[in-house]
Design a protein around this motif. Sequence first.
Motif, PDB file in Angstrom:
ATOM      1  N   GLU A  54      41.874  39.868  39.403  1.00 14.53           N
ATOM      2  CA  GLU A  54      40.824  38.963  39.886  1.00 14.53           C
ATOM      3  C   GLU A  54      41.090  37.524  39.445  1.00 14.53           C
ATOM      4  N   ASP A  55      41.511  37.345  38.205  1.00 18.84           N
ATOM      5  CA  ASP A  55      41.813  35.999  37.704  1.00 18.84           C
ATOM      6  C   ASP A  55      42.888  35.324  38.552  1.00 18.84           C
ATOM      7  N   GLN A  73      41.382  34.490  41.985  1.00 18.48           N
ATOM      8  CA  GLN A  73      40.410  33.393  41.882  1.00 18.48           C
ATOM      9  C   GLN A  73      41.104  32.054  41.667  1.00 18.48           C
ATOM     10  N   LEU A 131      40.420  39.929  47.328  1.00 19.64           N
ATOM     11  CA  LEU A 131      39.418  40.075  46.273  1.00 19.64           C
ATOM     12  C   LEU A 131      38.463  41.237  46.542  1.00 19.64           C
ATOM     13  N   TYR A 174      32.896  38.978  49.411  1.00 15.84           N
ATOM     14  CA  TYR A 174      34.266  38.509  49.630  1.00 15.84           C
ATOM     15  C   TYR A 174      34.743  38.861  51.032  1.00 15.84           C
TER      16      TYR A 174
END
Length: 73
Positions: free
Chosen positions: A17-18, A21, A43, A59
């Motif tokens: 996810e990091d 993002q 995502l 998302y």
Amino acid sequence: MWLAACALSKGDAERSEDCLQEGLGIARTIKNRERMSHLLVSLGPVALYQNDIQAADAYLQESLERARALDHQ
């Protein structure tokens, strides 16, 4: 996106996810709408993996809206 895929394949959804993002932030900054759509659709499954159905839905809905705006139906 590949780093995110590798992280998720190792069970590290947070890292995945990091990565996504971070990419999404860059895509938003440079206004790359196609890349935003691709990152958002990536995502979605990460959120599902984390059992966050609401985030996954958000998302995927945003990705669909952006793809339609680009005429990618």
